[in-house]
Design a protein around this motif. Structure first.
Motif, PDB file in Angstrom:
ATOM      1  N   PHE A   8       0.825  -1.260  -0.098  1.00 30.24           N
ATOM      2  CA  PHE A   8      -0.105  -0.093   0.176  1.00 30.24           C
ATOM      3  C   PHE A   8       0.940   1.349  -0.085  1.00 30.24           C
ATOM      4  CE2 PHE A   8      -3.366   2.536   2.811  1.00 30.24           C
ATOM      5  CZ  PHE A   8      -3.805   3.244   1.442  1.00 30.24           C
ATOM      6  N   MET A   9       1.901   1.346   0.933  1.00 33.75           N
ATOM      7  CA  MET A   9       2.822   2.673   0.858  1.00 33.75           C
ATOM      8  C   MET A   9       3.307   2.828  -0.683  1.00 33.75           C
ATOM      9  SD  MET A   9       4.999   2.485   4.677  1.00 33.75           S
ATOM     10  CE  MET A   9       5.610   3.995   3.939  1.00 33.75           C
ATOM     11  N   GLU A  10       3.866   1.600  -1.059  1.00 33.54           N
ATOM     12  CA  GLU A  10       4.565   1.889  -2.477  1.00 33.54           C
ATOM     13  C   GLU A  10       3.660   2.312  -3.493  1.00 33.54           C
ATOM     14  OE1 GLU A  10       6.621  -1.626  -3.455  1.00 33.54           O
ATOM     15  OE2 GLU A  10       8.419  -1.085  -2.472  1.00 33.54           O
ATOM     16  N   VAL A  11       2.507   2.059  -3.567  1.00 31.90           N
ATOM     17  CA  VAL A  11       1.339   2.613  -4.548  1.00 31.90           C
ATOM     18  C   VAL A  11       0.976   3.698  -4.115  1.00 31.90           C
ATOM     19  CG1 VAL A  11       1.013   0.247  -5.206  1.00 31.90           C
ATOM     20  CG2 VAL A  11      -0.679   1.296  -3.765  1.00 31.90           C
ATOM     21  N   ALA A  12       0.853   4.153  -2.936  1.00 35.53           N
ATOM     22  CA  ALA A  12       0.123   5.238  -2.130  1.00 35.53           C
ATOM     23  C   ALA A  12       1.037   6.824  -2.634  1.00 35.53           C
ATOM     24  CB  ALA A  12      -0.118   5.091  -0.825  1.00 35.53           C
ATOM     25  N   GLY A  13       2.092   6.448  -2.478  1.00 35.12           N
ATOM     26  CA  GLY A  13       2.795   7.677  -2.665  1.00 35.12           C
ATOM     27  C   GLY A  13       4.618   7.612  -3.080  1.00 35.12           C
ATOM     28  N   GLU A  14       5.258   8.562  -2.943  1.00 37.34           N
ATOM     29  CA  GLU A  14       6.704   8.386  -3.290  1.00 37.34           C
ATOM     30  C   GLU A  14       7.534   8.129  -2.045  1.00 37.34           C
ATOM     31  OE1 GLU A  14       7.872  11.530  -5.610  1.00 37.34           O
ATOM     32  OE2 GLU A  14       6.474  11.120  -7.388  1.00 37.34           O
ATOM     33  N   TYR A  15       7.802   6.911  -1.612  1.00 32.45           N
ATOM     34  CA  TYR A  15       8.360   6.543  -0.451  1.00 32.45           C
ATOM     35  C   TYR A  15       9.878   5.884  -0.819  1.00 32.45           C
ATOM     36  CZ  TYR A  15       4.202   7.549   2.259  1.00 32.45           C
ATOM     37  OH  TYR A  15       3.095   8.218   2.755  1.00 32.45           O
ATOM     38  N   SER A  16      10.758   6.304  -0.410  1.00 32.89           N
ATOM     39  CA  SER A  16      12.191   5.639  -0.636  1.00 32.89           C
ATOM     40  C   SER A  16      12.185   4.277  -0.053  1.00 32.89           C
ATOM     41  CB  SER A  16      13.028   6.506  -0.245  1.00 32.89           C
ATOM     42  OG  SER A  16      13.336   6.595   1.209  1.00 32.89           O
ATOM     43  N   ASP A  17      13.106   3.700  -0.466  1.00 30.10           N
ATOM     44  CA  ASP A  17      13.203   2.403   0.567  1.00 30.10           C
ATOM     45  C   ASP A  17      13.431   2.378   1.934  1.00 30.10           C
ATOM     46  OD1 ASP A  17      13.061   0.856  -1.937  1.00 30.10           O
ATOM     47  OD2 ASP A  17      15.183   0.482  -2.239  1.00 30.10           O
ATOM     48  N   TRP A  18      14.128   3.429   2.354  1.00 28.34           N
ATOM     49  CA  TRP A  18      14.348   3.579   3.770  1.00 28.34           C
ATOM     50  C   TRP A  18      13.095   3.961   4.434  1.00 28.34           C
ATOM     51  CZ3 TRP A  18      13.450   7.750   7.332  1.00 28.34           C
ATOM     52  CH2 TRP A  18      14.216   7.685   8.434  1.00 28.34           C
ATOM     53  N   HIS A  19      12.359   4.902   3.904  1.00 27.98           N
ATOM     54  CA  HIS A  19      10.953   5.108   4.349  1.00 27.98           C
ATOM     55  C   HIS A  19       9.876   3.856   4.577  1.00 27.98           C
ATOM     56  CE1 HIS A  19      11.514   9.218   2.815  1.00 27.98           C
ATOM     57  NE2 HIS A  19      11.061   9.363   3.908  1.00 27.98           N
ATOM     58  N   VAL A  20      10.293   2.852   3.686  1.00 31.19           N
ATOM     59  CA  VAL A  20       9.398   1.711   3.412  1.00 31.19           C
ATOM     60  C   VAL A  20       9.833   0.891   4.714  1.00 31.19           C
ATOM     61  CG1 VAL A  20       8.451  -0.357   2.483  1.00 31.19           C
ATOM     62  CG2 VAL A  20       8.616   1.706   1.365  1.00 31.19           C
ATOM     63  N   TYR A  21      11.047   0.580   4.715  1.00 30.19           N
ATOM     64  CA  TYR A  21      11.807  -0.486   5.817  1.00 30.19           C
ATOM     65  C   TYR A  21      11.651   0.337   7.301  1.00 30.19           C
ATOM     66  CZ  TYR A  21      13.210  -3.215   1.723  1.00 30.19           C
ATOM     67  OH  TYR A  21      13.143  -3.949   0.750  1.00 30.19           O
ATOM     68  N   GLY A  22      11.624   1.805   7.177  1.00 31.84           N
ATOM     69  CA  GLY A  22      11.499   2.182   8.534  1.00 31.84           C
ATOM     70  C   GLY A  22      10.136   1.989   9.066  1.00 31.84           C
TER      71      GLY A  22
END
Length: 382
Positions: A227-241
């Motif tokens: 969901f995070m990946e399709v919802a906005g421009e999140y970097s890998d750091w943001h996603v794993y954080g």
């Protein structure tokens, strides 16, 4: 037996079985989907195998632990987690991945009732509640480890699983050396073959609550990162954080035993179920604000571990004649709910999208808030 001599290897085993072998799948899923060319529906079906295997092995573990003691099932849990992670690391297709998922998911069902029985055997009565909730919080430490590990090792999900397998093997050896055999402890009272269902009338709310909570949390575990990946421009750091936040706040759930003693079981359950429902609803606002996922992750991590601790204590108080059965019943129904929730989550997301699906699962969680333990349970000793 010293408190730490059992709790520390127990926390570690729960960390690798739940945190690495089971829940890390949702974190690595986007890379796995891309590598093996799986759809959301297929990945949802494979994810449900974690919980399906859990349902089978938690019954098996309860029966064998009751007859023979906890040692064999604890060791088998480590072997199953190791085999599952190893198979997943070399998966060339969805079929072998599914086989690895079955072994990895089964390890969690083998471990939970076994440690409950081990605690009842070798930990003093006044420390058993604390020991149960802290071992249960091992899930959080595993989730933190999986988040950090996945960020460092990404995008090679196969290497990630291989390293997890090696770590699991080392913890298996630790538990093999740490967990004593029942026959070596003549003071340990263990009733072999006792599968009493004393208190079954009080188990009906426990069964319903566990089932509904399982359904409501399945989408978050499997599809929150997607969901995070399709919802906005999140970097890998943001996603794993995001994943690390789930684990870090989950550690706070280890204090559920103390809060139950202070507030009572009923109040603790109401607070936990309301919080976990709100986490899914809050996550649905991810496209609106970039901070929303982290708020949701913190609430979800803390409330999930907190709630599983509440269900654990509730189950032991209802099934007072058998600690492993008291743990296995709520955890079994939680897994059954997650099987159903995972199966339908991929379908709902494909039809209605992420936002509507997470709102729906949040409202399912709110329904669980209407069911809870009776107030008198809150003042009983666990």
């Amino acid at each position: 037996m010293k408190f730490s001599s059992l709790v520390l290897p127990g926390v570690s085993m729960i960390a690798v079985t739940y945190g690495l072998a089971r829940f890390s799948f949702g974190l690595l899923l986007p890379e796995i989907n891309e590598s093996l060319e799986m759809t959301e529906f297929i990945s949802g079906m494979i994810s449900s195998l974690f919980y399906l295997a859990y349902c089978f092995t938690i019954i098996l573990s309860t029966v064998i632990t009751t007859r023979e003691g906890p040692r064999r099932m604890i060791i088998t849990a480590g072997i199953s987690a190791f085999a599952g992670l190893l198979l997943m690391s070399i998966s060339p297709n969805a079929w072998m991945l599914a086989l690895g998922v079955l072994f990895a998911g089964g390890s969690t069902g083998l471990a939970s009732p076994s440690y409950g029985a081990a605690i009842s055997l070798w930990i003093q009565d006044d420390k058993q509640g604390k020991a149960n909730t802290w071992i249960n919080s091992g899930t959080s430490f595993g989730i933190v480890l999986s988040g950090v590990g996945s960020y460092v090792l990404t995008p090679n999900w196969r290497l990630t699983y291989l390293i997890y397998a090696i770590l699991t093997f080392l913890i298996l050896i630790w538990n093999y050396r740490a967990i004593p055999k029942v026959r070596k402890n003549s003071h340990a009272m263990f009733q072999k073959g006792n599968l009493s269902i004393r208190g079954i009338k009080g188990a009906i709310p426990l069964v319903l609550a566990s089932l509904i909570l399982g359904i409501s949390t399945a989408a978050f575990w499997t599809f929150s990162r997607s969901f995070m990946e399709v919802a906005g421009e999140y970097s890998d750091w943001h996603v794993y954080g995001f994943w690390v936040v789930i684990g870090l706040f989950g550690v706070l759930g280890g204090f559920s035993g103390s809060l139950i003693e202070r507030w009572g079981l009923s109040v603790a359950y109401k607070l936990g179920s309301l919080s976990i429902a709100s986490a899914s609803i809050i996550l649905s606002f991810t496209p609106v604000n970039r901070l929303v996922p982290y708020i949701s992750a913190g609430i979800f991590g803390c409330s999930y571990i907190f709630l599983t601790g509440v269900l654990l204590v509730w189950g032991i108080r209802v099934f007072i004649a058998n600690a492993s059965l008291g743990i296995s019943i709520p955890f079994l129904l939680l897994a059954v709910g997650q099987v159903l929730g995972s199966l339908f989550a991929g379908l709902f997301i494909g039809i209605w999208g992420y936002v509507n699906s997470f709102i729906l699962y949040g409202f399912v969680g709110l329904a669980a808030n209407l069911i809870g333990p009776k107030k008198e349970y809150g003042r009983e000793r666990s």
